[in-house]
Design a protein around this motif. Structure first.
Motif, short mmCIF file in Angstrom:
data_model
loop_
_atom_site.label_atom_id
_atom_site.label_comp_id
_atom_site.label_asym_id
_atom_site.label_seq_id
_atom_site.Cartn_x
_atom_site.Cartn_y
_atom_site.Cartn_z
N THR A 209 0.83 -1.20 0.00
CA THR A 209 0.00 0.00 0.00
C THR A 209 0.87 1.26 0.00
N ILE A 210 1.87 1.31 0.87
CA ILE A 210 2.76 2.47 0.93
C ILE A 210 3.53 2.62 -0.38
N SER A 211 3.98 1.50 -0.95
CA SER A 211 4.71 1.55 -2.21
C SER A 211 3.83 2.09 -3.34
N ALA A 212 2.58 1.64 -3.40
CA ALA A 212 1.68 2.11 -4.46
C ALA A 212 1.38 3.60 -4.32
N LEU A 213 1.17 4.07 -3.09
CA LEU A 213 0.85 5.48 -2.88
C LEU A 213 2.07 6.38 -3.06
N THR A 214 3.26 5.84 -2.87
CA THR A 214 4.47 6.66 -2.95
C THR A 214 5.03 6.73 -4.36
N ILE A 215 5.14 5.58 -5.01
CA ILE A 215 5.80 5.54 -6.32
C ILE A 215 4.85 5.96 -7.44
N TRP B 167 -4.00 -0.89 -9.14
CA TRP B 167 -4.13 -2.32 -8.89
C TRP B 167 -3.21 -2.77 -7.75
N SER B 168 -2.01 -2.17 -7.70
CA SER B 168 -1.09 -2.48 -6.60
C SER B 168 -1.67 -2.01 -5.27
N LEU B 169 -2.33 -0.85 -5.29
CA LEU B 169 -2.97 -0.34 -4.08
C LEU B 169 -4.09 -1.28 -3.63
N LEU B 170 -4.90 -1.72 -4.59
CA LEU B 170 -5.99 -2.64 -4.26
C LEU B 170 -5.44 -3.96 -3.72
N ASN B 171 -4.37 -4.44 -4.34
CA ASN B 171 -3.74 -5.68 -3.88
C ASN B 171 -3.24 -5.53 -2.45
#
Length: 206
Positions: free
Chosen positions: A138-144, A151-155
């Motif tokens: 979640t942090i990676s999706a919101l940051t990068i 989809w990464s955020l949902l995952n």
């Protein structure tokens, strides 16, 4: 402008058609030797679907069986590792291989001897792993904000939520989680084999 776009679309569609044909030919070449045995893949898929359904309906029994199988596999791996260490003779990795083999044996024996307690411990490990992995994703999706970051955020959120649910229902979740996960995996794998067997059956005979 319209004519240019139409020309571009026609060129794209004409270029995609040969690609699809090449992919189709590759798949036929890959699976044509299985055409005469498609029925066995179908039966395997049906067996996996039935077994997966049983595991989902009776997750506690499936967790017990899966934990025992895991313990037996670890003990077999331990014996093979120890035998392999002595078979290889004196070398720099002898001590490490021997210790790893003994570790496999001990872990496999403990898991097989106390399957329910081992299933509960594995469930706690999975809950913590899902929570940590979900937070990181979640942090990676919101940051990068990379392409398809949604989809990464949902995952990440789904993984985090799953870990929280497992942890909130612990230790009761330890009695059914492993069996449920095994059942879902077998069910999906079984349906894949069934659909693949029907696709192989449609390959023209030589």
């Amino acid at each position: 402008m319209t004519q240019g776009s139409n020309a571009m679309n026609s060129m794209t569609s004409s270029s995609e058609a040969p690609i699809d044909a090449v992919v189709s030919d590759m798949l036929v070449e890959e699976f044509k030797h299985l055409r005469r045995h498609w029925i066995w893949m179908l039966l395997l898929g049906i067996l996996l679907v039935v077994s997966g359904t049983v595991c989902i309906v009776f997750p506690m029994m499936a967790s017990f069986a899966a934990t025992i199988v895991l313990g037996i596999c670890l003990m077999v791996a331990g014996v093979a590792t120890v035998v392999g260490a002595f078979w290889a003779g004196k070398w720099s990795g002898f001590t490490v291989s021997l210790l790893i083999g003994i570790l496999y044996l001990v872990a496999g024996y403990v898991i097989s001897d106390k399957p329910f307690q081992s299933a509960v411990a594995l469930t706690l490990f999975l809950a913590v792993f899902f929570i940590v992995a979900g937070i990181v994703r979640t942090i990676s999706a919101l940051t990068i904000r990379h392409p398809l970051w949604g989809w990464s955020l949902l995952n990440g959120l789904v993984t985090l939520l799953l870990g929280i649910i497992i942890y909130r229902n612990f230790p009761e979740s330890g009695l059914w989680l492993i069996g449920l996960l095994v059942g879902i995996e077998m069910l999906l794998h079984g349906w894949f084999d069934i659909m693949l067997s029907f696709a192989i059956r449609k390959i023209p005979a030589e």
